[in-house]
Design an enzyme around this catalytic site. Structure first.
Site, PDB file in Angstrom:
ATOM      1  N   CYS A 162       0.758  -1.130   0.118  1.00 52.17           N
ATOM      2  CA  CYS A 162      -0.024  -0.098   0.056  1.00 52.17           C
ATOM      3  C   CYS A 162       0.733   1.356   0.122  1.00 52.17           C
ATOM      4  CB  CYS A 162      -0.727  -0.032   1.262  1.00 52.17           C
ATOM      5  SG  CYS A 162      -1.995   1.479   1.288  1.00 52.17           S
ATOM      6  N   GLN A 180     -13.261  -0.134   2.776  1.00 54.60           N
ATOM      7  CA  GLN A 180     -14.013  -1.421   2.282  1.00 54.60           C
ATOM      8  C   GLN A 180     -14.889  -2.200   3.594  1.00 54.60           C
ATOM      9  OE1 GLN A 180     -12.135  -4.010  -0.797  1.00 54.60           O
ATOM     10  NE2 GLN A 180     -10.646  -2.588  -0.810  1.00 54.60           N
ATOM     11  N   SER A 203      -8.584  -5.626  -2.240  1.00 52.88           N
ATOM     12  CA  SER A 203      -7.238  -5.220  -2.502  1.00 52.88           C
ATOM     13  C   SER A 203      -6.171  -6.108  -2.406  1.00 52.88           C
ATOM     14  CB  SER A 203      -6.887  -3.772  -1.511  1.00 52.88           C
ATOM     15  OG  SER A 203      -7.947  -2.728  -1.737  1.00 52.88           O
ATOM     16  N   HIS A 206      -4.705  -8.030   4.421  1.00 53.70           N
ATOM     17  CA  HIS A 206      -4.134  -7.292   5.391  1.00 53.70           C
ATOM     18  C   HIS A 206      -4.144  -7.560   6.790  1.00 53.70           C
ATOM     19  CE1 HIS A 206      -6.155  -3.991   2.846  1.00 53.70           C
ATOM     20  NE2 HIS A 206      -6.958  -5.196   2.423  1.00 53.70           N
TER      21      HIS A 206
END
Length: 212
Positions: A162, A180, A203, A206
């Site tokens: 990121c 999100q 994405s 995480h």
């Protein structure tokens, strides 16, 4: 012994005589009243007594009514305890949170490219596996909040896909419906200083550390 009995007998006789005398006086007084009092006076006195009793009853009723609902009544509600209110306020969900995050993208990500790699070809499984290794490093510092944050920021700067990597993964403060859904849910569910498990979004994968 005989002298004692004699005294007792004499005392009893005197008491009986006194009672008889009182009864005779009482009868005599009642008779005199009946003869001497005018019936109209008696009726008037009786009416006055009834009126007085009725007024006293009404006064007592008014007093009871004031205590129930008037200015002299006690409050029907007890004010909330300030400590309870503070506790309730502290338990309320936050409007905003601040987190660090570290992202691992894969070829299935919505934009499979990053500052680290212009074309990411790793599988989702590979991205998650790499992230698990980073999480194991972070957990070694979980008992020391300062060290955990420092380690997280260091890893994010070198390993996160990121653009927040240059800030150590810091996304700053954000409220509801800014991220999100899965990422938002995980962020708001964490306690301050708590590290998340792997969170998957479009994405990538995480790991999140809540700062505030």
């Amino acid at each position: 012994s005989n002298e004692v009995m004699g005294v007792v007998t004499a005392a009893n006789a005197a008491m009986q005589q006194e009672q008889q005398s009182q009864q005779a006086k009482s009868k005599s007084v009642r008779g005199i009243l009946k003869k001497s009092l005018d019936p109209a006076v008696v009726a008037a006195a009786t009416s006055q007594i009834v009126a007085t009793n009725s007024e006293g009853s009404s006064s007592r009723k008014r007093s009871r009514d004031e205590n129930a609902s008037g200015s002299n009544s006690r409050p029907s509600k007890i004010p909330a305890d300030s400590n309870s209110a503070s506790a309730a306020s502290s338990d309320a969900p936050p409007k905003e949170v601040r987190v660090l995050h570290l992202l691992k993208k894969h070829r299935g990500s919505r934009r499979p490219a990053s500052w680290r790699n212009p074309k990411i070809t790793d599988s989702k499984e590979k991205a998650i596996s790499d992230l698990k290794e980073l999480i194991s490093i972070l957990k070694e510092s979980k008992d020391d909040p300062k060290e955990l944050r420092a380690t997280f920021e260091e890893l994010a700067r070198t390993e996160s896909d990121c653009s927040s990597a240059k800030r150590g993964g810091d996304l700053g403060f954000f409220g509801r419906k800014k991220m999100q859904p899965a990422f938002e849910k995980a962020s708001f569910a964490l306690k301050v200083g708590e590290l998340s498990n792997i969170v998957e979004t479009s994405s990538g994968a995480h790991v999140i550390l809540r700062l505030a």
